[in-house]
Write a protein that holds these residues in place. Sequence first.
Motif, PDB file in Angstrom:
ATOM      1  N   LYS A   1       0.827  -1.217   0.000  1.00 22.95           N
ATOM      2  CA  LYS A   1       0.000   0.000   0.000  1.00 22.95           C
ATOM      3  C   LYS A   1       0.856   1.259   0.000  1.00 22.95           C
ATOM      4  CE  LYS A   1      -4.063  -1.858   2.325  1.00 22.95           C
ATOM      5  NZ  LYS A   1      -4.727  -1.950   3.612  1.00 22.95           N
ATOM      6  N   THR A   2       2.060   1.137   0.553  1.00 22.86           N
ATOM      7  CA  THR A   2       2.990   2.265   0.549  1.00 22.86           C
ATOM      8  C   THR A   2       4.402   1.720   0.396  1.00 22.86           C
ATOM      9  OG1 THR A   2       3.775   4.235   1.719  1.00 22.86           O
ATOM     10  CG2 THR A   2       3.280   2.346   3.088  1.00 22.86           C
ATOM     11  N   ASP A   3       5.287   2.549  -0.124  1.00 17.23           N
ATOM     12  CA  ASP A   3       6.679   2.105  -0.234  1.00 17.23           C
ATOM     13  C   ASP A   3       7.606   3.099   0.439  1.00 17.23           C
ATOM     14  OD1 ASP A   3       6.580   4.212  -1.971  1.00 17.23           O
ATOM     15  OD2 ASP A   3       7.306   3.109  -3.717  1.00 17.23           O
ATOM     16  N   THR A   4       7.039   3.902   1.318  1.00 12.48           N
ATOM     17  CA  THR A   4       7.816   4.897   2.039  1.00 12.48           C
ATOM     18  C   THR A   4       7.720   4.633   3.532  1.00 12.48           C
ATOM     19  OG1 THR A   4       7.178   6.495   0.353  1.00 12.48           O
ATOM     20  CG2 THR A   4       8.173   7.371   2.353  1.00 12.48           C
ATOM     21  N   TYR A   5       8.866   4.433   4.156  1.00 13.07           N
ATOM     22  CA  TYR A   5       8.880   4.237   5.604  1.00 13.07           C
ATOM     23  C   TYR A   5       8.569   5.544   6.313  1.00 13.07           C
ATOM     24  CZ  TYR A   5      10.469  -0.524   6.289  1.00 13.07           C
ATOM     25  OH  TYR A   5      10.534  -1.885   6.360  1.00 13.07           O
ATOM     26  N   PHE A   6       7.731   5.466   7.334  1.00 13.40           N
ATOM     27  CA  PHE A   6       7.452   6.621   8.174  1.00 13.40           C
ATOM     28  C   PHE A   6       8.699   7.011   8.937  1.00 13.40           C
ATOM     29  CE2 PHE A   6       2.612   6.191   9.217  1.00 13.40           C
ATOM     30  CZ  PHE A   6       2.307   6.778   8.014  1.00 13.40           C
TER      31      PHE A   6
ATOM     32  N   ALA B   1      10.751  -9.372   8.503  1.00  9.38           N
ATOM     33  CA  ALA B   1      11.679  -9.970   7.540  1.00  9.38           C
ATOM     34  C   ALA B   1      11.886 -11.449   7.852  1.00  9.38           C
ATOM     35  CB  ALA B   1      13.015  -9.230   7.562  1.00  9.38           C
ATOM     36  N   VAL B   2      12.079 -11.779   9.123  1.00  5.39           N
ATOM     37  CA  VAL B   2      12.275 -13.166   9.549  1.00  5.39           C
ATOM     38  C   VAL B   2      11.045 -13.994   9.151  1.00  5.39           C
ATOM     39  CG1 VAL B   2      12.286 -14.613  11.649  1.00  5.39           C
ATOM     40  CG2 VAL B   2      13.944 -12.753  11.385  1.00  5.39           C
ATOM     41  N   ASN B   3       9.882 -13.447   9.430  1.00  2.74           N
ATOM     42  CA  ASN B   3       8.632 -14.121   9.099  1.00  2.74           C
ATOM     43  C   ASN B   3       8.531 -14.369   7.589  1.00  2.74           C
ATOM     44  OD1 ASN B   3       6.156 -15.249   9.569  1.00  2.74           O
ATOM     45  ND2 ASN B   3       5.094 -13.301   9.836  1.00  2.74           N
ATOM     46  N   LEU B   4       8.851 -13.346   6.798  1.00  6.28           N
ATOM     47  CA  LEU B   4       8.795 -13.481   5.340  1.00  6.28           C
ATOM     48  C   LEU B   4       9.844 -14.475   4.832  1.00  6.28           C
ATOM     49  CD1 LEU B   4       8.295  -9.732   4.341  1.00  6.28           C
ATOM     50  CD2 LEU B   4       6.589 -11.547   4.159  1.00  6.28           C
ATOM     51  N   LEU B   5      11.028 -14.445   5.418  1.00  8.74           N
ATOM     52  CA  LEU B   5      12.104 -15.349   4.994  1.00  8.74           C
ATOM     53  C   LEU B   5      11.783 -16.810   5.309  1.00  8.74           C
ATOM     54  CD1 LEU B   5      15.203 -13.230   6.025  1.00  8.74           C
ATOM     55  CD2 LEU B   5      14.585 -13.880   3.681  1.00  8.74           C
ATOM     56  N   GLU B   6      10.924 -17.019   6.285  1.00 11.89           N
ATOM     57  CA  GLU B   6      10.543 -18.384   6.638  1.00 11.89           C
ATOM     58  C   GLU B   6       9.589 -18.985   5.608  1.00 11.89           C
ATOM     59  OE1 GLU B   6       9.250 -17.936  10.707  1.00 11.89           O
ATOM     60  OE2 GLU B   6      11.292 -18.232  11.456  1.00 11.89           O
ATOM     61  N   ASN B   7       9.089 -18.138   4.699  1.00  9.41           N
ATOM     62  CA  ASN B   7       8.227 -18.612   3.618  1.00  9.41           C
ATOM     63  C   ASN B   7       9.111 -18.968   2.425  1.00  9.41           C
ATOM     64  OD1 ASN B   7       6.560 -18.922   1.416  1.00  9.41           O
ATOM     65  ND2 ASN B   7       5.375 -17.063   1.784  1.00  9.41           N
TER      66      ASN B   7
ATOM     67  N   ALA C   1      13.092  -8.601   0.176  1.00  8.99           N
ATOM     68  CA  ALA C   1      13.716  -7.274   0.198  1.00  8.99           C
ATOM     69  C   ALA C   1      12.777  -6.233  -0.411  1.00  8.99           C
ATOM     70  CB  ALA C   1      15.043  -7.309  -0.565  1.00  8.99           C
ATOM     71  N   TYR C   2      12.256  -6.527  -1.596  1.00  9.08           N
ATOM     72  CA  TYR C   2      11.372  -5.568  -2.272  1.00  9.08           C
ATOM     73  C   TYR C   2      10.094  -5.321  -1.483  1.00  9.08           C
ATOM     74  CZ  TYR C   2      14.487  -5.798  -6.322  1.00  9.08           C
ATOM     75  OH  TYR C   2      15.575  -5.716  -7.146  1.00  9.08           O
TER      76      TYR C   2
ATOM     77  N   THR D   1      20.679  -5.978  -2.106  1.00  6.58           N
ATOM     78  CA  THR D   1      21.985  -5.858  -1.430  1.00  6.58           C
ATOM     79  C   THR D   1      21.873  -5.032  -0.148  1.00  6.58           C
ATOM     80  OG1 THR D   1      22.557  -4.013  -2.864  1.00  6.58           O
ATOM     81  CG2 THR D   1      23.436  -6.160  -3.484  1.00  6.58           C
ATOM     82  N   ASN D   2      21.069  -3.976  -0.192  1.00  6.83           N
ATOM     83  CA  ASN D   2      20.879  -3.158   1.018  1.00  6.83           C
ATOM     84  C   ASN D   2      20.134  -3.942   2.094  1.00  6.83           C
ATOM     85  OD1 ASN D   2      22.172  -1.030  -0.188  1.00  6.83           O
ATOM     86  ND2 ASN D   2      20.296  -0.017  -0.826  1.00  6.83           N
ATOM     87  N   PHE D   3      19.163  -4.753   1.659  1.00  5.40           N
ATOM     88  CA  PHE D   3      18.417  -5.575   2.610  1.00  5.40           C
ATOM     89  C   PHE D   3      19.355  -6.564   3.298  1.00  5.40           C
ATOM     90  CE2 PHE D   3      16.090  -9.605   3.392  1.00  5.40           C
ATOM     91  CZ  PHE D   3      15.345  -9.167   4.474  1.00  5.40           C
ATOM     92  N   THR D   4      20.234  -7.181   2.531  1.00  2.00           N
ATOM     93  CA  THR D   4      21.189  -8.139   3.089  1.00  2.00           C
ATOM     94  C   THR D   4      22.056  -7.465   4.145  1.00  2.00           C
ATOM     95  OG1 THR D   4      21.173  -9.507   1.110  1.00  2.00           O
ATOM     96  CG2 THR D   4      23.108  -9.700   2.518  1.00  2.00           C
ATOM     97  N   LYS D   5      22.561  -6.261   3.837  1.00  2.00           N
ATOM     98  CA  LYS D   5      23.386  -5.519   4.809  1.00  2.00           C
ATOM     99  C   LYS D   5      22.579  -5.176   6.058  1.00  2.00           C
ATOM    100  CE  LYS D   5      26.190  -3.279   1.276  1.00  2.00           C
ATOM    101  NZ  LYS D   5      26.190  -2.089   0.449  1.00  2.00           N
ATOM    102  N   TYR D   6      21.354  -4.688   5.845  1.00  2.00           N
ATOM    103  CA  TYR D   6      20.471  -4.303   6.953  1.00  2.00           C
ATOM    104  C   TYR D   6      20.174  -5.513   7.843  1.00  2.00           C
ATOM    105  CZ  TYR D   6      16.141  -2.776   9.263  1.00  2.00           C
ATOM    106  OH  TYR D   6      15.171  -2.474  10.191  1.00  2.00           O
ATOM    107  N   PHE D   7      19.806  -6.618   7.213  1.00  4.31           N
ATOM    108  CA  PHE D   7      19.452  -7.829   7.951  1.00  4.31           C
ATOM    109  C   PHE D   7      20.651  -8.341   8.746  1.00  4.31           C
ATOM    110  CE2 PHE D   7      18.452 -12.320   8.596  1.00  4.31           C
ATOM    111  CZ  PHE D   7      17.118 -12.258   8.975  1.00  4.31           C
ATOM    112  N   LYS D   8      21.810  -8.366   8.102  1.00  6.75           N
ATOM    113  CA  LYS D   8      23.022  -8.863   8.767  1.00  6.75           C
ATOM    114  C   LYS D   8      23.417  -7.955   9.940  1.00  6.75           C
ATOM    115  CE  LYS D   8      27.597 -10.673   8.236  1.00  6.75           C
ATOM    116  NZ  LYS D   8      28.706 -11.026   7.421  1.00  6.75           N
TER     117      LYS D   8
END
Length: 128
Positions: free
Chosen positions: A34-39, A79-85, A94-95, A102-109
Amino acid sequence: HIHMTTKITIRPDEIMAEFLKELDKHLEDIVSGKTDTYFEIKDIAKILHIHPTHLSNTIRQTTGKAPCDICNEKTIAIAVNLLENPELTISEVAYKLTYEPTNFTKYFKKHTGQTPSVFRKSKLSETV
């Protein structure tokens, strides 16, 4: 015209509960597309009709954490919940969270100590 001079004060735990409610709702909107901008904190403060500094201070006072720490914790939990799927690729996760892979990987790590693929492999080996 009647002027109300009584100031309504909201208790810190009420502010915290409202903050979490709005944050959860917002993160759902991100995941559902519904949105792609973080508050930012100012955006949630505006919804709650309080000053951003007051919101930040209240959250710190109530939890001992900065608002961004709580946002990160909740984002990582999603993210953990989504990755378990296994049906979702890491790029799709990530999207969904509005990150380039690549940014998601850095953020997650940074927040979990492991990459999404290592996390996923460890989860899959647990279920086998």
